[in-house]
Design a protein around this motif. Structure first.
Motif, PDB file in Angstrom:
ATOM      1  N   ARG A   8       0.752  -1.209   0.260  1.00  0.00           N
ATOM      2  CA  ARG A   8       0.203  -0.004   0.111  1.00  0.00           C
ATOM      3  C   ARG A   8       0.892   1.204  -0.064  1.00  0.00           C
ATOM      4  NH1 ARG A   8      -3.392  -2.669   3.844  1.00  0.00           N
ATOM      5  NH2 ARG A   8      -2.272  -1.523   5.589  1.00  0.00           N
ATOM      6  N   LEU A  12       1.188   4.189  -2.775  1.00  0.00           N
ATOM      7  CA  LEU A  12       0.844   5.509  -2.728  1.00  0.00           C
ATOM      8  C   LEU A  12       1.894   6.505  -3.263  1.00  0.00           C
ATOM      9  CD1 LEU A  12      -0.966   7.807  -1.185  1.00  0.00           C
ATOM     10  CD2 LEU A  12       0.247   7.323   0.803  1.00  0.00           C
ATOM     11  N   THR A  15       2.044   6.924  -6.723  1.00  0.00           N
ATOM     12  CA  THR A  15       0.961   7.827  -7.534  1.00  0.00           C
ATOM     13  C   THR A  15       1.330   9.235  -7.116  1.00  0.00           C
ATOM     14  OG1 THR A  15      -0.365   7.546  -5.283  1.00  0.00           O
ATOM     15  CG2 THR A  15      -0.787   5.934  -7.195  1.00  0.00           C
ATOM     16  N   LEU A  16       2.152   9.506  -6.024  1.00  0.00           N
ATOM     17  CA  LEU A  16       2.409  11.001  -5.638  1.00  0.00           C
ATOM     18  C   LEU A  16       3.351  11.773  -6.486  1.00  0.00           C
ATOM     19  CD1 LEU A  16       2.925  10.622  -1.511  1.00  0.00           C
ATOM     20  CD2 LEU A  16       0.941  11.319  -2.900  1.00  0.00           C
ATOM     21  N   LYS A  48      -6.424  -0.384 -11.473  1.00  0.00           N
ATOM     22  CA  LYS A  48      -6.918   0.528 -11.161  1.00  0.00           C
ATOM     23  C   LYS A  48      -7.744   0.601  -9.724  1.00  0.00           C
ATOM     24  CE  LYS A  48      -6.806   2.879 -15.713  1.00  0.00           C
ATOM     25  NZ  LYS A  48      -7.940   3.519 -16.666  1.00  0.00           N
ATOM     26  N   VAL A  51      -5.403   0.818  -6.587  1.00  0.00           N
ATOM     27  CA  VAL A  51      -4.834   1.961  -6.443  1.00  0.00           C
ATOM     28  C   VAL A  51      -5.818   3.027  -6.121  1.00  0.00           C
ATOM     29  CG1 VAL A  51      -3.898   4.176  -7.775  1.00  0.00           C
ATOM     30  CG2 VAL A  51      -3.327   1.864  -8.553  1.00  0.00           C
ATOM     31  N   GLY A  52      -6.975   2.835  -6.428  1.00  0.00           N
ATOM     32  CA  GLY A  52      -8.394   3.543  -5.695  1.00  0.00           C
ATOM     33  C   GLY A  52      -8.641   3.422  -4.256  1.00  0.00           C
ATOM     34  N   VAL A  54      -6.456   2.186  -2.179  1.00  0.00           N
ATOM     35  CA  VAL A  54      -4.923   2.678  -1.286  1.00  0.00           C
ATOM     36  C   VAL A  54      -5.391   4.425  -1.219  1.00  0.00           C
ATOM     37  CG1 VAL A  54      -2.804   3.311  -1.556  1.00  0.00           C
ATOM     38  CG2 VAL A  54      -3.505   1.156  -2.167  1.00  0.00           C
ATOM     39  N   LEU A  55      -5.866   4.889  -2.338  1.00  0.00           N
ATOM     40  CA  LEU A  55      -5.920   6.450  -2.242  1.00  0.00           C
ATOM     41  C   LEU A  55      -7.247   6.767  -1.286  1.00  0.00           C
ATOM     42  CD1 LEU A  55      -5.350   7.533  -5.786  1.00  0.00           C
ATOM     43  CD2 LEU A  55      -3.829   7.644  -3.859  1.00  0.00           C
ATOM     44  N   ASP A  56      -8.277   5.997  -1.343  1.00  0.00           N
ATOM     45  CA  ASP A  56      -9.502   5.985  -0.563  1.00  0.00           C
ATOM     46  C   ASP A  56      -9.141   5.937   1.008  1.00  0.00           C
ATOM     47  OD1 ASP A  56     -10.816   6.652  -2.682  1.00  0.00           O
ATOM     48  OD2 ASP A  56     -11.821   4.774  -2.599  1.00  0.00           O
ATOM     49  N   PHE A  58      -6.075   5.946   2.343  1.00  0.00           N
ATOM     50  CA  PHE A  58      -5.023   7.294   2.801  1.00  0.00           C
ATOM     51  C   PHE A  58      -5.668   8.051   3.253  1.00  0.00           C
ATOM     52  CE2 PHE A  58      -2.496  10.801   1.656  1.00  0.00           C
ATOM     53  CZ  PHE A  58      -1.529  10.750   2.676  1.00  0.00           C
ATOM     54  N   GLN A  59      -6.858   8.747   2.163  1.00  0.00           N
ATOM     55  CA  GLN A  59      -7.716  10.020   2.556  1.00  0.00           C
ATOM     56  C   GLN A  59      -8.364   9.780   3.753  1.00  0.00           C
ATOM     57  OE1 GLN A  59     -10.281  10.982  -0.490  1.00  0.00           O
ATOM     58  NE2 GLN A  59     -10.825  12.947   0.336  1.00  0.00           N
TER      59      GLN A  59
END
Length: 331
Positions: A8, A12, A15-16, A48, A51-52, A54-56, A58-59
């Protein structure tokens, strides 16, 4: 950090973008940078959807946590100076913020074991011991492996009897390491060393060297050797863990790593592990063990060491007791 957490983190950071990822890396330890970097090189393609996710996640975690002050170190310094005055505050500030100060030892944490061993090879064993207690246990063990047998034993003996680091001892090493130990004179005496630290480093040497070093220490001080041995926890000692502890460890270990580790384990350990799994998971593990071909001894030992790191991490966090609990627990 487990395999899933590493993956994860790697996703992340990828993607940064380079600049943001580089800023994050500046705040990680050498081992974290290495592990995440290795994971990033293994992630050629990522769905994808993943990735989504992981981003969710993290947010969500970022929104749930916030920084109380912009710079905690400066805040602590300012509060103590106002409360205690410059002189008294100065005595406490160094002690409180000691762990975050950048010292010459930090530079060694980024170097490979062979390079550090080469730097320390001709130093006094007391100086080597003073350096090794500042490093990660497995890193220290790798360095120790690259030193001579007599030096290894002498250094372990000194680590086990060490109760602090005096600035003048680090100044002596500073003459050789120059900039690497430029901040040595600022280090205060710290509660480092002791039989537990010696045991943790010894655990990383491998069974043959482990026995050799411990026997050598026993020749010098039998009581000390016994104290070190009591603090040690090997893969064979897994059978001493209670069922709840075994289950906690299993939740942290990847199945493939467990299969490889158990290829070289005793029947008692296998039975202990299988007993603490669901019937379906136990059957799957038995099938994996039977279908897995020959495995290198070095690979088995490597995976067993990783599992032992998990055991010690959980023990240090107070989540499990090593040694079966009670008064006889090692940790």
């Amino acid at each position: 950090m487990d395999e899933q957490g590493l993956e994860r983190s790697a996703i992340l950071l990828m993607t940064l973008g380079e600049e943001a990822a580089a800023e994050v890396f500046k705040h990680l330890s050498p081992k974290e940078v290495q592990k995440i970097g290795e994971m990033m090189t293994r992630l050629r393609t990522v769905p994808k959807e993943k990735v989504g996710q992981v981003l969710d996640q993290f947010q969500a975690e970022a929104e749930a946590n916030g920084s109380l002050v912009a710079d905690t170190d400066e805040y602590v310094k300012a509060v103590l100076r106002k409360a205690l005055g410059e002189e008294k505050a100065g005595l406490l500030i160094n002690r409180i913020l000691q762990g975050s100060d950048t010292s010459g030892i930090e530079s060694l944490k980024w170097m490979d074991a062979e390079s550090v061993a080469e730097l320390l090879r001709n130093e006094h064993p007391q100086i080597i011991a003073s350096v090794l207690v500042h490093l990660e246990r497995d890193h220290a063990a790798e360095i120790l492996q690259r030193l001579g047998a007599r030096t290894r034993s002498d250094v372990l003996l000194r680590i086990a009897t060490l109760d602090g680091i005096q600035p003048n001892a680090l100044r002596e090493l500073n003459e050789v390491l120059s900039r690497v130990l430029a901040g040595a004179d600022k280090l205060k005496k710290t509660a480092l060393g002791g039989p537990k630290i010696a045991a943790e480093i010894l655990n990383g040497l491998g069974s043959a060297l482990e026995t050799e070093v411990l026997d050598s220490v026993r020749e010098s001080d039998e009581d000390l050797a016994q104290a070190i041995q009591e603090q040690m926890f090997t893969f064979d000692d897994v059978v001493k863990l209670d069922d709840k502890a075994i289950q906690s460890v299993l939740r942290e270990v990847a199945n493939d790593a467990l299969v490889i580790a158990l290829k070289g384990a005793s029947p008692e350990i296998r039975d202990k592990i299988l007993k603490n799994m669901s019937q379906r998971a136990a059957e799957a593990l038995r099938e994996d063990l039977e279908s897995r071909g020959p495995v290198r001894v070095s690979d088995v030992e490597a995976q067993q060491k990783e599992i032992l790191k998990t055991v010690r991490r959980l023990a240090d966090a107070g989540e499990i007791a090593i040694g079966g609990g009670g008064e006889d627990a090692f940790v």
